[in-house]
Motif scaffolding. Sequence first.
Motif, PDB file in Angstrom:
ATOM      1  N   ASN A  77       0.815  -1.213   0.000  1.00  0.00           N
ATOM      2  CA  ASN A  77       0.000   0.000   0.000  1.00  0.00           C
ATOM      3  C   ASN A  77       0.850   1.265   0.000  1.00  0.00           C
ATOM      4  O   ASN A  77       0.318   2.378   0.037  1.00  0.00           O
ATOM      5  N   GLY A  78       2.207   1.071   0.019  1.00  0.00           N
ATOM      6  CA  GLY A  78       3.103   2.207  -0.056  1.00  0.00           C
ATOM      7  C   GLY A  78       3.225   2.995   1.224  1.00  0.00           C
ATOM      8  O   GLY A  78       3.664   4.150   1.208  1.00  0.00           O
ATOM      9  N   ILE A  79       2.859   2.406   2.356  1.00  0.00           N
ATOM     10  CA  ILE A  79       2.942   3.129   3.634  1.00  0.00           C
ATOM     11  C   ILE A  79       4.066   2.597   4.517  1.00  0.00           C
ATOM     12  O   ILE A  79       4.170   2.960   5.683  1.00  0.00           O
ATOM     13  N   ALA A  80       4.891   1.647   3.978  1.00  0.00           N
ATOM     14  CA  ALA A  80       6.052   1.131   4.715  1.00  0.00           C
ATOM     15  C   ALA A  80       7.184   0.904   3.742  1.00  0.00           C
ATOM     16  O   ALA A  80       6.972   0.629   2.554  1.00  0.00           O
ATOM     17  N   LEU A  81       8.411   1.036   4.238  1.00  0.00           N
ATOM     18  CA  LEU A  81       9.592   0.831   3.409  1.00  0.00           C
ATOM     19  C   LEU A  81       9.892  -0.658   3.242  1.00  0.00           C
ATOM     20  O   LEU A  81       9.602  -1.465   4.141  1.00  0.00           O
ATOM     21  N   LYS A  82      10.508  -1.009   2.104  1.00  0.00           N
ATOM     22  CA  LYS A  82      10.870  -2.413   1.878  1.00  0.00           C
ATOM     23  C   LYS A  82      11.939  -2.887   2.852  1.00  0.00           C
ATOM     24  O   LYS A  82      12.028  -4.079   3.182  1.00  0.00           O
ATOM     25  N   SER A  83      12.763  -1.964   3.330  1.00  0.00           N
ATOM     26  CA  SER A  83      13.829  -2.354   4.268  1.00  0.00           C
ATOM     27  C   SER A  83      13.263  -2.876   5.586  1.00  0.00           C
ATOM     28  O   SER A  83      13.919  -3.639   6.299  1.00  0.00           O
ATOM     29  N   SER A  84      12.049  -2.473   5.919  1.00  0.00           N
ATOM     30  CA  SER A  84      11.438  -2.954   7.164  1.00  0.00           C
ATOM     31  C   SER A  84      11.206  -4.458   7.117  1.00  0.00           C
ATOM     32  O   SER A  84      11.216  -5.139   8.142  1.00  0.00           O
ATOM     33  N   SER A  85      10.978  -4.984   5.894  1.00  0.00           N
ATOM     34  CA  SER A  85      10.799  -6.429   5.751  1.00  0.00           C
ATOM     35  C   SER A  85      12.093  -7.169   6.070  1.00  0.00           C
ATOM     36  O   SER A  85      12.073  -8.256   6.665  1.00  0.00           O
ATOM     37  N   ASP A  86      13.238  -6.566   5.719  1.00  0.00           N
ATOM     38  CA  ASP A  86      14.527  -7.192   6.011  1.00  0.00           C
ATOM     39  C   ASP A  86      14.792  -7.256   7.512  1.00  0.00           C
ATOM     40  O   ASP A  86      15.409  -8.206   8.013  1.00  0.00           O
ATOM     41  N   ILE A  87      14.329  -6.241   8.205  1.00  0.00           N
ATOM     42  CA  ILE A  87      14.504  -6.242   9.665  1.00  0.00           C
ATOM     43  C   ILE A  87      13.784  -7.432  10.295  1.00  0.00           C
ATOM     44  O   ILE A  87      14.317  -8.130  11.159  1.00  0.00           O
TER      45      ILE A  87
END
Length: 431
Positions: free
Chosen positions: A190-200
């Motif tokens: 939905n474009g409200i979170a960064l993709k890097s947060s998934s890596d965390i």
Amino acid sequence: MIRIIKNIVFRQSVVVISCWLITTNNIYGQSSQSLNLDVCYQLAENNYPLVKQYALLDKTREYSLTNASKGYLPQINVGGQASYQSDVTQIPISLPNIDIPSISKDQYKLYGEVSQPLTDLFTVKHQKELIHANSAVEEQKVEVELYKLKERINQFYFGILLIDAQLTQAETLKKDIRSGMNKNDVAIANGIALKSSSDILRAELLKADQRTIELKAMRKGYADMLSLFINRPVKENTILEKPYRAASLMTKINRPELKLFETQKSTFDVQSKLIDTKALPRFSLFFQGGYGRPGLNMLNNNFDLYYIGGARLTWNISSFYTQKQEKQLLNLSQNALEVQKETFVFNTNLTLKQQDSEIAKLEELIQTDQDIVRLRESVKLSAQNQLAYGTTTTNDYLTYINAEDQAKQNLIIHEIQLLMAQYNFKTTSGN
């Protein structure tokens, strides 16, 4: 036509997969096993090398009793003697036409004697009582050593239970992380979170996997040690049954050491009887037969057969010299044993007091842990929903689930520690 073929293939695949699952479950069911704490206690005692001492003690007692029983049998002695003496008995008169023979100065005697002790029959009885008492002491010493195995089994058994609970909690943590990853993926889409947060979140999942690896390695170490003690394989799929939490604990001491003190005390009673028996006069019946020169007729200088039978009395009065001191030494030994018993009871009660305080502390901690877990879980669920809408960050979410995980870890540790403390209390008290 193609649709029909696909349906047939699909049905065949379902049948094959179902058969495979059934077979796998059967194999797993046959290979898995369960153990409980009481079974581990019994297996450890049966497998411990010291248990072989019982058979050795039985044989020792049997041989000792057989030897002591020989005292009831008649005593047989064989002897002989050849001597030369400077003078012999002579009749200092002479009669006409009568030849009074003189006895030779070289004399010979070969004889055998059979005697039946009478007073010693009481001594043999007390000796057999002492053999039984000493054998009971040695057997009880083995019981004491075997009882100490329970403490070591408790360490391994509850150590495995704790690790199993931590492994279960680690899987719960992974489930929460995966749930957060799914929510976070929605937020990224939905474009409200960064993709890097998934890596965390993925890094945190890998960290949880590492924790599982470490816990499984620790469990294997505990399982291998427990397996050595019980002589039964403790595998990864072996289920250790969780003991019931005791509602109340008995403070009365019922340890095998107390029975050991009592059996040792009984030996002193028998030893006191033997001391009294040593001072008694010795009566016996005897029969002696032999061949020699001279025989019983001192006027016959030829070799002759003879026999003597009767009763004999001997009394070693010198035994009274040491009887009083021996009784005093025996009393000192009894007093020393009583001091050892009092010291053991004192130390055991002291340990029970400490363990009871530990149990009370853990029960209070568990109540607090349960409240903390409920609060942490509520915060986590709220953050999990917020993660999908981007109103919270992945770092905040990880902070919440780690806080919940830590709270659950504390609850798990305290629950297993409480169980172990209760069973250590039972082991210390002997109930």
